[in-house]
Design an enzyme around this catalytic site. Sequence first.
Site, PDB file in Angstrom:
ATOM      1  N   ARG A 121       0.811  -1.235   0.000  1.00 13.52           N
ATOM      2  CA  ARG A 121       0.000   0.000   0.000  1.00 13.52           C
ATOM      3  C   ARG A 121       0.838   1.277   0.000  1.00 13.52           C
ATOM      4  NH1 ARG A 121      -3.241  -3.187   3.438  1.00 13.52           N
ATOM      5  NH2 ARG A 121      -5.023  -3.955   2.270  1.00 13.52           N
ATOM      6  N   LYS A 143       2.785  11.189 -11.110  1.00 15.25           N
ATOM      7  CA  LYS A 143       2.059  10.261 -11.988  1.00 15.25           C
ATOM      8  C   LYS A 143       2.925   9.042 -12.238  1.00 15.25           C
ATOM      9  CE  LYS A 143      -1.027  13.193 -14.698  1.00 15.25           C
ATOM     10  NZ  LYS A 143      -1.332  13.704 -16.049  1.00 15.25           N
ATOM     11  N   GLU A 185       9.577  19.403 -24.418  1.00 20.88           N
ATOM     12  CA  GLU A 185       8.813  19.626 -23.176  1.00 20.88           C
ATOM     13  C   GLU A 185       9.281  20.915 -22.488  1.00 20.88           C
ATOM     14  OE1 GLU A 185       6.198  17.943 -22.005  1.00 20.88           O
ATOM     15  OE2 GLU A 185       6.265  15.975 -22.968  1.00 20.88           O
ATOM     16  N   LYS A 227       6.609  23.218 -13.425  1.00 20.59           N
ATOM     17  CA  LYS A 227       5.734  22.046 -13.290  1.00 20.59           C
ATOM     18  C   LYS A 227       5.256  21.936 -11.839  1.00 20.59           C
ATOM     19  CE  LYS A 227       4.682  17.336 -14.060  1.00 20.59           C
ATOM     20  NZ  LYS A 227       4.877  16.078 -14.717  1.00 20.59           N
ATOM     21  N   GLU A 237      -5.151  16.421 -11.221  1.00 19.25           N
ATOM     22  CA  GLU A 237      -5.712  16.785 -12.535  1.00 19.25           C
ATOM     23  C   GLU A 237      -7.241  16.813 -12.498  1.00 19.25           C
ATOM     24  OE1 GLU A 237      -3.330  15.158 -15.711  1.00 19.25           O
ATOM     25  OE2 GLU A 237      -4.930  15.509 -17.136  1.00 19.25           O
ATOM     26  N   ARG A 242      -3.890  21.283 -14.155  1.00 23.92           N
ATOM     27  CA  ARG A 242      -2.788  20.383 -14.492  1.00 23.92           C
ATOM     28  C   ARG A 242      -2.870  19.932 -15.953  1.00 23.92           C
ATOM     29  NH1 ARG A 242       0.174  15.675 -10.922  1.00 23.92           N
ATOM     30  NH2 ARG A 242       1.563  15.006 -12.590  1.00 23.92           N
ATOM     31  N   ASN A 246      -0.631  19.152 -20.721  1.00 17.90           N
ATOM     32  CA  ASN A 246      -0.863  18.285 -21.886  1.00 17.90           C
ATOM     33  C   ASN A 246      -0.932  19.073 -23.190  1.00 17.90           C
ATOM     34  OD1 ASN A 246      -0.986  16.071 -20.168  1.00 17.90           O
ATOM     35  ND2 ASN A 246      -3.156  16.403 -19.777  1.00 17.90           N
ATOM     36  N   HIS A 249      -0.306  17.499 -26.573  1.00 16.55           N
ATOM     37  CA  HIS A 249      -0.282  16.049 -26.360  1.00 16.55           C
ATOM     38  C   HIS A 249      -1.445  15.305 -27.019  1.00 16.55           C
ATOM     39  CE1 HIS A 249       2.958  17.085 -23.698  1.00 16.55           C
ATOM     40  NE2 HIS A 249       3.130  15.845 -23.300  1.00 16.55           N
ATOM     41  N   HIS A 253      -0.199  12.194 -29.042  1.00 17.40           N
ATOM     42  CA  HIS A 253      -0.544  10.783 -28.804  1.00 17.40           C
ATOM     43  C   HIS A 253      -1.031  10.135 -30.089  1.00 17.40           C
ATOM     44  CE1 HIS A 253      -0.872  11.644 -24.277  1.00 17.40           C
ATOM     45  NE2 HIS A 253       0.238  11.005 -24.528  1.00 17.40           N
ATOM     46  N   HIS A 266       8.793  10.588 -27.811  1.00 16.81           N
ATOM     47  CA  HIS A 266       7.653  11.333 -27.273  1.00 16.81           C
ATOM     48  C   HIS A 266       7.792  12.845 -27.532  1.00 16.81           C
ATOM     49  CE1 HIS A 266       4.296  12.389 -24.765  1.00 16.81           C
ATOM     50  NE2 HIS A 266       5.070  13.135 -23.991  1.00 16.81           N
TER      51      HIS A 266
HETATM   52  N1  GLY Z   1       3.069  14.908 -17.854  1.00 19.85           N
HETATM   53  C1  GLY Z   1       1.886  15.556 -17.486  1.00 19.85           C
HETATM   54  C2  GLY Z   1       1.636  15.576 -16.013  1.00 19.85           C
HETATM   55  O1  GLY Z   1       2.501  15.206 -15.245  1.00 19.85           O
HETATM   56  O2  GLY Z   1       0.574  15.941 -15.590  1.00 19.85           O
END
Ligand code: GLY
Length: 363
Positions: A121, A143, A185, A227, A237, A242, A246, A249, A253, A266
């Site tokens: 956990r 993430k 980025e 960031k 998000e 947040r 993107n 993106h 994608h 990427h």
């Molecule tokens: N790479 C996008 C984020 O971390 O929200």
Amino acid sequence: MTNLTVDLGPRSYPIRIGSGIAGGIGAFAREVAPKSDFALIVTDEHVDPHAVPLAESLKAAGFRTSTVILQPGEETKSLTWANELYDELAEQNADRRTLVVALGGGVIGDLAGFAAATYNRGLPLVMVPTTLLSMVDSSVGGKVGLNHERGKNLIGAFHQPAGVAIDLDYLKTLPEREFRSGLAEVVKYGVIVDEDFFDYLERSTAAILARDPVALEHIVARSCELKARVVELDEREETGLRAKLNYGHTFAHAFEIVAGYGAWLHGEAVSAGMVCAAQLAKNLGRVDAEFCDRQSKLLEAFVLPLRPLPEWDAAEMIDAMRRDKKSLAGKLRFILPTKLGHVELVEGIEEAAVRAVLSASVG
Ligand code: GLY
């Protein structure tokens, strides 16, 4: 050396950035995970040479260590390899204090982070990113995740690290194409939240491409800081803030899927995706031609792609966008700029508008 903090209340953590700081990562890990006595290092064959000094540094700080070396590549981000990490953690009698150290690029960070989020956990995690892309994006913000056969990052969690340690010396051996991919980025942060940073990037292309240490520290530190500020406002998000990260993106994608994963890096897909998003914004009257020109010129200076390949099919790309996990009920949504340093989430974009951009791009 630059020290930053991601301020998330009880989940706050430091980011340490500098050249030649790898020898101090053990002491850094001890500061951020004071109760851990065992550290599992997760890495891949490309960066394996950095694993031995890292283990030495952790041992000197009082950790017992074990290292799992995985195959590089997107296929490694799977439940099969997460299970390998669970096996090793169980073998080593890991408990809740056990530290997971992710040494590598985005794939390693996401996979090791997912194992850390789920084993027992949740275990403390230290990110030690080795690519520019992972330094400025995936190692910050929590993430973590795995790919499923139906989509990238479909299985995942939010699990903030206990700390992020970025040794810029790792960039010395990063292949040129990967380095440039990471720059896409970096440009993104200028476009979405910081016009002054965009100006700096325009003025400093030569120093950045020459990997000048001062320029590198500035672009990595500023990107992480920007960031962090976004993540602090919308950790999971939920509010749309947040989602700004993107930018480019949704197109990217689709390009990655149509090209076949791995054909484009990427950041390359993000570069062409930002050009398309800017064009879409221009067609909708949200930005002028000068905005599009400045963004394209900067991406071109970093030798990044500006458009999808002519042989790609627009209908296939739109289909991929609809299936993107970020689209809501198949509706097309985009992060679109209004000026340098400012973007907005725009829902319900007409397919015809997207098709017009793609058709113009692929001729
Ligand atoms: N790479 C996008 C984020 O971390 O929200």
